[in-house]
Motif scaffolding. Structure first.
Motif, PDB file in Angstrom:
ATOM      1  N   SER A   5      40.745  36.625  21.624  1.00  0.00           N
ATOM      2  CA  SER A   5      41.953  35.995  21.086  1.00  0.00           C
ATOM      3  C   SER A   5      43.088  37.008  20.988  1.00  0.00           C
ATOM      4  O   SER A   5      44.240  36.693  21.219  1.00  0.00           O
ATOM      5  N   THR A   6      42.743  38.241  20.616  1.00  0.00           N
ATOM      6  CA  THR A   6      43.727  39.320  20.705  1.00  0.00           C
ATOM      7  C   THR A   6      43.075  40.443  21.493  1.00  0.00           C
ATOM      8  O   THR A   6      41.864  40.483  21.626  1.00  0.00           O
ATOM      9  N   GLY A   7      43.861  41.339  22.012  1.00  0.00           N
ATOM     10  CA  GLY A   7      43.285  42.512  22.654  1.00  0.00           C
ATOM     11  C   GLY A   7      43.168  42.360  24.152  1.00  0.00           C
ATOM     12  O   GLY A   7      43.696  41.416  24.742  1.00  0.00           O
ATOM     13  N   PRO A   8      42.473  43.310  24.757  1.00  0.00           N
ATOM     14  CA  PRO A   8      42.513  43.429  26.205  1.00  0.00           C
ATOM     15  C   PRO A   8      41.590  42.439  26.915  1.00  0.00           C
ATOM     16  O   PRO A   8      40.714  41.842  26.291  1.00  0.00           O
ATOM     17  N   VAL A   9      41.786  42.282  28.181  1.00  0.00           N
ATOM     18  CA  VAL A   9      40.877  41.503  29.020  1.00  0.00           C
ATOM     19  C   VAL A   9      39.548  42.257  29.105  1.00  0.00           C
ATOM     20  O   VAL A   9      39.520  43.451  29.395  1.00  0.00           O
ATOM     21  N   ILE A  10      38.447  41.552  28.804  1.00  0.00           N
ATOM     22  CA  ILE A  10      37.119  42.139  28.940  1.00  0.00           C
ATOM     23  C   ILE A  10      36.543  41.664  30.264  1.00  0.00           C
ATOM     24  O   ILE A  10      36.287  40.481  30.453  1.00  0.00           O
ATOM     25  N   ARG A  11      36.345  42.589  31.172  1.00  0.00           N
ATOM     26  CA  ARG A  11      35.848  42.212  32.470  1.00  0.00           C
ATOM     27  C   ARG A  11      34.357  42.486  32.545  1.00  0.00           C
ATOM     28  O   ARG A  11      33.861  43.442  31.972  1.00  0.00           O
ATOM     29  N   ALA A  12      33.632  41.617  33.224  1.00  0.00           N
ATOM     30  CA  ALA A  12      32.210  41.855  33.437  1.00  0.00           C
ATOM     31  C   ALA A  12      32.034  43.150  34.225  1.00  0.00           C
ATOM     32  O   ALA A  12      32.888  43.527  35.030  1.00  0.00           O
ATOM     33  N   GLU A  13      30.910  43.813  33.981  1.00  0.00           N
ATOM     34  CA  GLU A  13      30.661  45.079  34.674  1.00  0.00           C
ATOM     35  C   GLU A  13      30.412  44.822  36.167  1.00  0.00           C
ATOM     36  O   GLU A  13      29.727  43.874  36.545  1.00  0.00           O
ATOM     37  N   ARG A  14      30.987  45.710  36.974  1.00  0.00           N
ATOM     38  CA  ARG A  14      30.828  45.572  38.428  1.00  0.00           C
ATOM     39  C   ARG A  14      30.470  46.922  39.044  1.00  0.00           C
ATOM     40  O   ARG A  14      30.908  47.973  38.585  1.00  0.00           O
TER      41      ARG A  14
END
Ligand code: GDP
Ligand code: MG
Length: 160
Positions: A5-14
């Motif tokens: 809701s706040t903060g950075p985009v959390i991307r799945a590990e790749r």
């Protein structure tokens, strides 16, 4: 991509995983892809690619001072590679386990290098060594349009 809701985009590990020219020439492409597929990681990008010399040099720039750097670059550009993006929780470390030790004679049987290789200079496959380097390498090897976002219907059978 999940967004809090706040903060950075959390991307799945790749991880950036690459079948090197010896793996392609030896007909190991299907075998290697199968190991990542059946483990349960998700394929997000895939291409057969003839590597330009400057890209090989950039990919391995941290090894530029090593005596084998020139040979390593020649090896990587000696024929087409299969460039892949695999995604999932813990994929970077798990891919390194599936791949096995850098020196194939030290790699455990059951790993890709342990099963299919005998020399460090012909060790069949690459896997990123950290999530940060995974993102760096994906940025080097793939255009954004080549990264495919798709929903895998199998996921509920792999993750609770
Ligand atoms: P990796 O992360 O397990 O692939 O290993 P490194 O990042 O240390 O090295 C990158 C690649 O350089 C290896 O996969 C090998 O193909 C090559 N390499 C590493 N050490 C040597 C060496 O001592 N001699 C030669 N000829 N190649 C090496
Ligand atoms: Mg490495």
């Amino acid at each position: 991509v999940a967004r809090q809701s706040t903060g950075p985009v959390i991307r799945a590990e790749r991880s950036y995983v690459m079948i090197k020219p010896d793996g392609v020439q030896r007909g190991l492409v299907g075998e290697i892809i199968t190991r990542f597929e059946r483990k349960g990681f998700q394929l997000k990008g895939l291409k057969l690619f003839q590597t330009p010399e400057d890209l090989a040099k950039e990919h391995y720039k941290d090894l530029a001072s090593k005596p084998f750097y020139g040979k390593l670059v020649d090896y990587i550009i000696s024929g087409p590679v299969v460039a892949m993006i695999w995604e999932g929780d813990g994929v970077v470390a798990s891919a390194r386990k599936l791949i096995g030790a850098t020196n194939p004679l030290a790699a455990e049987p059951g790993t890709i290098r342990g099963d299919f290789a005998v020399e460090v200079g012909r060790n069949v496959v690459h896997g990123s060594d950290s999530p940060e380097n995974g993102e760096r390498e994906i940025g080097l090897w793939f255009e954004e349009t080549e990264v495919v976002e798709w929903t895998r219907d199998m996921t509920p059978w792999l993750k609770e």
